[in-house]
Design a protein around this motif. Structure first.
Motif: not given
Length: 516
Positions: A279-280, A372-375, A447-448
């Motif tokens: 899941i993103n 580090p990331s868009v997320q 979780q992320i």
């Protein structure tokens, strides 16, 4: 999501109020509440919990959604003058805290824009025929920044022409971009569930209750509280419903059950088809639609849903670019902001505030390149939005309790049920739930992937300190010439100013106890 200013009223809160004819039915008000609250972009974050997400949604509804709705209704009817939450908090704790509250509404909505526009950028990326290429484009940070800024500044230019210009986009954006896609997602989830295909989530009753021994399980759940933010927007309409003591709680019950159902069933639909480990936060909603349509042989519908979701984002952003800014400028023109920020253009829009807001959004969007990331950026900005909004809610709940003691005689067309005990119950539960969610928001979710956990925490702490300090500094530096005749003439004084007493202090003429 963010709160707009309450409509103006020039009637004294102590005067006899004109009885208004009921213009809203119970179901109409319930639908208005659902439209104000429901958003699909955050569902993937909770889908990582699987069936346990249902527990968190219900928990947040009981400890936040219902208290906000009930308490805000009393505040909106007891103090309906211009200012909204500034008026409510200021009546109880003085204008410094009131200004902090209204500023937090504005700044959290400003921080909210990059996150919701990221969702819109992802939706636009998925309108192509090649889903693998679409997914790669959606993950590209530079593409994200370009789309976020382009859509935001278009919405800003629309807002500069006044709220009326955005009304049609906002209305159809809510219907086409949220309500219809939500219904489709839930139906697709049920079809897949009953098809006999293997589910990516277990559905045992034992999975409904979370593992409280694992502290990390509570962290992402704190974000659910913001899912329900915005119900206080429609509290002002309590005066427009027949028999509000009975029908307003009924409308709240209907809208709360419907909102929880949409969130629970929509989240489970995603969990049915996407493994938790895959899941993103940014892409999984669109991927879920793609997978469902592929399962049914309806791949041609994927681009249509993507366009609808993107249109829903545009509609939401267009109206909220101007909403909190309009509320802030009303307060600012009463002497709480420098003249530069009080500027209104020929359309009555707060032009200078909107431009400054745009510059802040532009700066925050650059975080998508630095982090580090868009997320990771998405999660940090989302949590900062949560914490700032929750500070405002903490002030609102505390003000509601104090006003029962300091102004027991102020007419309230709607009162929280069960007298003083009911106020302590509903506002107390809301305050406690908001405080718990606030504290948990600073814990990095396991979780992320958010990069360095310590960096994540320090960014959140620094963000809260900076954005809380700004309004307090502005208030401390205010000058007499900030207060203009035009601004003060359109803004009623607080009740405690009229009575010649301190904020939150009873006068000798008032009773010694709140109504029981």
């Amino acid at each position: 999501m963010p709160t707009a200013d309450t409509p103006a009223s020039h009637a004294s809160p102590r005067s006899t109020r004109t009885v208004q004819k009921a213009t809203l039915s119970v179901m109409t008000l319930a639908v208005m509440n659902i439209t104000a609250v429901v958003s699909l972009r955050g569902l993937p974050a909770e889908a990582t919990y699987g069936l346990t997400s249902a527990f968190y949604y219900i928990f947040a509804a009981v400890f936040f959604l219902i208290p906000v709705s009930i308490v805000a209704a009393e505040l909106a009817t007891g103090w309906p003058q211009k200012g909204g939450v500034f008026r409510w908090v200021g009546e109880s704790f003085g204008p410094r805290m009131g200004f902090l509250a209204i500023f937090l509404v504005w700044v959290e909505s400003t921080i909210w824009f990059p996150t919701v526009l990221t969702f819109g950028a992802v939706a636009l990326a998925f309108i192509g025929p090649d889903h693998k290429w679409d997914s790669a484009l959606a993950a590209n940070k530079f593409y994200t920044i370009i789309i976020v800024l382009a859509v935001y500044w278009v919405a800003t230019f629309v807002a500069l022409r006044g709220l009326k210009s955005a009304a049609t986009i906002a209305k159809w954006g809510g219907i086409v971009g949220t309500i219809i896609p939500a219904a489709i997602l839930i139906v697709l989830g049920f079809v897949y569930f009953f098809s006999g295909k293997p589910l990516q989530v277990t559905m045992a009753w034992s999975d409904l209750i979370p593992d409280f021994s694992n502290f990390n399980n509570l962290v992402l759940a704190a974000g659910i509280f913001l899912f329900y933010a915005g119900m206080e927007m429609n509290a002002i309409h309590v005066k427009e419903i027949d028999n509000p003591s009975r029908n307003y709680p009924l409308a709240i019950l209907i809208s709360s059950v419907a909102t929880v159902a949409i969130f629970v069933l929509g989240t489970l639909a995603i969990a049915f088809i996407i493994p938790s480990s895959q899941i993103n936060l940014v892409q999984s909603l669109l991927i879920s639609y793609n997978d469902f349509f592929s399962f049914l042989g309806l791949n041609w519908l994927s681009p249509i849903i993507a366009i609808a979701l993107a249109f829903g984002v545009l509609g939401s952003v267009t109206v909220w670019v101007a909403g909190p800014s309009s509320a802030l400028v009303v307060v600012g023109r009463a002497g709480y902001l420098p003249p530069f920020f009080q500027k209104l253009n020929e359309h009555g829009a707060p032009s200078h505030i909107l431009i400054v807001q745009g510059l802040i959004v532009t700066f925050l969007s650059v975080m998508f390149v630095v982090l580090p990331s868009v997320q990771a950026a998405y999660q940090i900005l989302s949590q900062l939005t949560v914490t700032l909004y929750l500070i405002m809610y903490l002030l609102m709940f505390a003000a509601a309790i104090r006003l029962r003691y300091s102004e027991p005689e102020t007419p309230r067309p709607y009162r929280v049920p069960f007298g003083g005990f009911g106020m302590w119950l509903f506002a107390g539960v809301g305050f406690l739930g908001s405080l718990i969610a606030f504290v948990l928001s600073f814990v990095p979710p396991s979780q992320i992937a958010v990069g360095s956990p310590s960096t994540y925490v320090w960014i959140l702490i620094a963000g809260n300190i900076v954005f809380v300090a700004i309004p307090l500094i502005i208030y401390a530096l205010r000058k007499p010439h900030w207060q203009t005749r035009e601004g003060t003439a359109d803004f009623e004084p607080f009740n405690w100013q009229r009575d010649g007493r301190a904020p939150g202090v009873r006068t000798a003429m008032q009773g010694t106890h709140p109504e029981h």
